[in-house]
Design a protein around this motif. Structure first.
Motif: not given
Length: 451
Positions: A428-445
C-alpha cells in the motif's frame, strides 16, 4: 745560436751582479728602512751596508780582465782565461777598485755591443745613490743563484776557448771568422770578469767586512780579528740569516705564548658566556613552554566554543529545514501548488519556465519508468545544473518536496532523495508513493501544455 744563447746568459748574469752590488742590507740588529719615509732611511744610514762599498764595479772587473789579456798578449803568450789565474788578477781588481776614472780611461776596455745597453758610469752612480734594499736572506739567495749560474757556464766557456785555438785542417785558418772571433773574445772576457766577481764575493782579503761582522753582535769570545778578516760575504750573510732565524724564532715563540695566553683568556670568557647563554636559553625554553601551554589552552577553549557554535548553527539549520519542509503541502495537490508558484516566479520569462518544466518532467518521468533505480531518485543539492534549471526559482525545490523528496546524505553528499517503500512488505505504501510520482508527471505535463 749557441754563441747567442751564451751571450744572453752572460748578459743576464752581468745584470744580476749589478743588482747584487746595488743592494743594501741591514745587520740583524739594524732597522729596516720604512718605504716612503726618507727620514727613517737617514736615521739608520749608519747601520746600513751598501755592497757597492764592498764589491768592485763591473767596469773595474772588466777592465782588469782586458788589461790582463793585453799584458799576456804583449808577452806573446797564447790567450788564456783570467779565471785560471784568479789569485793573480785579484790584486789587480783591488788596485783598480781604488783607481780614479782618469786612470781607467788610459786603458779603455772592449765595450759591449750596443744592444746590451751597458752603462758603467750609471752603475757606479746607482750603486752609491740608489740602493736596492734587501734582507740578508733575500741577498744570500740572490748571490747563491748568481754563483750557481756562473759556474754552470764553465764547460760551455771551456768549449769556446778550445775552439778559439782550432784551425781548419785544409786552409789552416782559425775556425772562427773575424767577427765571430771578436764576439767570442768579448764573451770570454765577460765570463772571466764574472769569475772575478765570484772571487770578490767569496773572499775578503782587504778586511772590508770586519766592521760588518762586528755589527752582528755575536757573543763569541773565541772569535778573533783575524778570523773576522778572512770572513767571506756569503759566510757573513749566512751568519746574519742564522741570527735573523733565531730572532724570528724567538719572536714567533713569544707571539705563540702571547697567543696561547690570549686564547686561554678568550676560552675562559667563552665558557662564561656559554654558561650565561645556557641559563638564558633555559629561561627562554621555560617561557616558551609556558606560552605554548597557555596558547594550547586558549586554542582548545576556542575549539570547543567553535564546535558549540557550529553545532548550534547546524541545529538551527535543521530546525529551519524541518519548518520549511513542514510548510510545503505534500501530494499531487501540493505539487500543483508549487508548480503554480514556479510559474509566477518565472513570470515574464517563458524560456526559463520551459527549461524548469522540462527538467522536472525528465526527472520524474525517469523515476516513473525505473522506480527501482536509485540513481534517478537522488539529486545533489549543490549540483550546478540542478541549481541553474530548477533550484534557483521559487517553487522549484518545493516541487520535489511536495512529491515526496526529503533531505538526506547519500555517500557523504547532501541530496534530495525520494525513498522507495519496500514493495514486498508494504504494497500500500509503495502504491501511494508511486501514485504521487505519476501524478507529479501528469501535473507537469499539464503545466507544459499551458505554455
Amino acid at each position: 745560436m749557441e754563441l747567442r744563447n751564451a751571450e744572453n746568459q752572460t748578459n743576464d748574469l752581468l745584470t744580476s751582479y749589478r743588482t747584487i752590488r746595488r743592494s743594501a742590507v741591514y745587520p740583524p740588529s739594524g732597522l729596516s728602512p720604512s718605504s716612503g719615509d726618507s727620514t727613517a732611511v737617514d736615521d739608520t744610514e749608519n747601520a746600513l751596508f751598501h755592497l757597492a762599498n764592498v764589491l768592485p764595479s763591473w767596469k773595474v772587473l772588466h777592465h782588469s780582465v782586458v788589461t790582463s789579456n793585453d799584458n799576456k798578449s804583449s808577452s806573446s803568450s797564447p790567450p788564456s782565461s783570467p779565471c785560471t789565474a784568479t789569485e793573480e788578477t785579484t790584486a789587480e781588481v783591488q788596485e783598480e777598485a781604488t783607481s780614479t776614472p782618469a786612470m781607467l780611461d788610459e786603458h779603455p776596455p772592449c765595450r759591449p755591443r750596443q744592444d746590451e745597453h751597458i752603462n758603467d758610469e750609471q752603475e757606479d752612480q746607482d750603486g752609491a745613490s740608489i740602493p736596492l734594499y734587501a734582507t740578508s736572506r733575500e741577498l744570500l739567495s740572490l748571490i747563491n743563484d748568481f754563483l750557481i749560474k756562473v759556474q754552470s757556464l764553465e764547460s760551455l766557456m771551456m768549449k769556446f776557448r778550445q775552439r778559439m785555438n782550432m784551425k781548419d785542417p785544409v786552409t789552416q785558418q782559425p775556425r772562427y771568422g773575424e767577427k765571430t772571433m771578436k764576439r767570442v773574445v768579448e764573451l770570454l772576457q765577460k765570463y772571466d770578469a764574472l769569475q772575478l766577481a765570484i772571487h770578490a764575493i767569496q773572499k775578503n782579503e782587504d778586511g772590508v767586512l770586519m766592521t760588518m761582522m762586528m755589527m752582528t753582535k755575536e757573543q763569541d769570545d773565541k772569535s778573533s780579528s783575524s778570523s773576522s778578516l778572512s770572513l767571506s760575504l756569503v759566510t757573513l750573510l749566512e751568519k746574519w740569516v742564522k741570527v735573523e732565524d733565531i730572532t724570528r724564532d724567538n719572536i714567533i715563540r713569544e707571539e705563540e705564548e702571547n697567543l696561547l695566553q690570549k686564547r686561554e683568556l678568550e676560552e675562559k670568557k667563552q665558557r662564561e658566556l656559554l654558561a650565561l647563554r645556557q641559563q638564558e636559553e633555559l629561561r627562554e625554553e621555560l617561557r616558551i613552554k609556558k606560552e605554548r601551554e597557555d596558547l594550547a589552552a586558549r586554542a582548545e577553549k576556542a575549539r570547543l566554543q567553535r564546535l558549540r557554535e557550529e553545532e548550534e548553527a547546524k541545529r538551527r539549520v535543521r530546525e529551519n529545514e524541518r519548518n520549511w519542509l513542514a510548510s510545503i503541502p505534500k501530494g499531487v495537490e501540493g505539487v500543483k501548488m508549487m508548480l503554480e508558484r514556479l510559474r509566477k516566479a518565472c513570470e515574464g520569462n517563458k524560456k526559463e519556465l520551459d527549461v524548469a518544466l522540462d527538467a522536472l518532467y525528465t526527472l520524474f518521468s525517469q523515476i516513473a519508468s525505473n522506480p527501482e533505480n536509485v540513481q534517478f531518485r537522488r539529486v545533489r543539492r549543490d549540483h550546478p545544473r540542478f541549481l541553474e534549471d530548477i533550484g534557483r526559482h521559487d517553487g522549484g525545490k518545493e516541487v520535489l518536496i511536495a512529491a515526496g523528496f526529503v533531505f538526506a546524505e547519500v555517500d557523504g553528499v547532501d541530496c534530495f532523495f525520494s525513498k522507495e517503500p519496500d514493495l514486498e512488505h508494504d504494497m500500500d505504501a509503495w502504491s501511494q508513493w508511486f501514485d504521487v510520482i505519476r501524478g507529479t508527471v501528469s501535473a507537469i505535463e499539464e503545466e507544459m501544455i499551458k505554455g
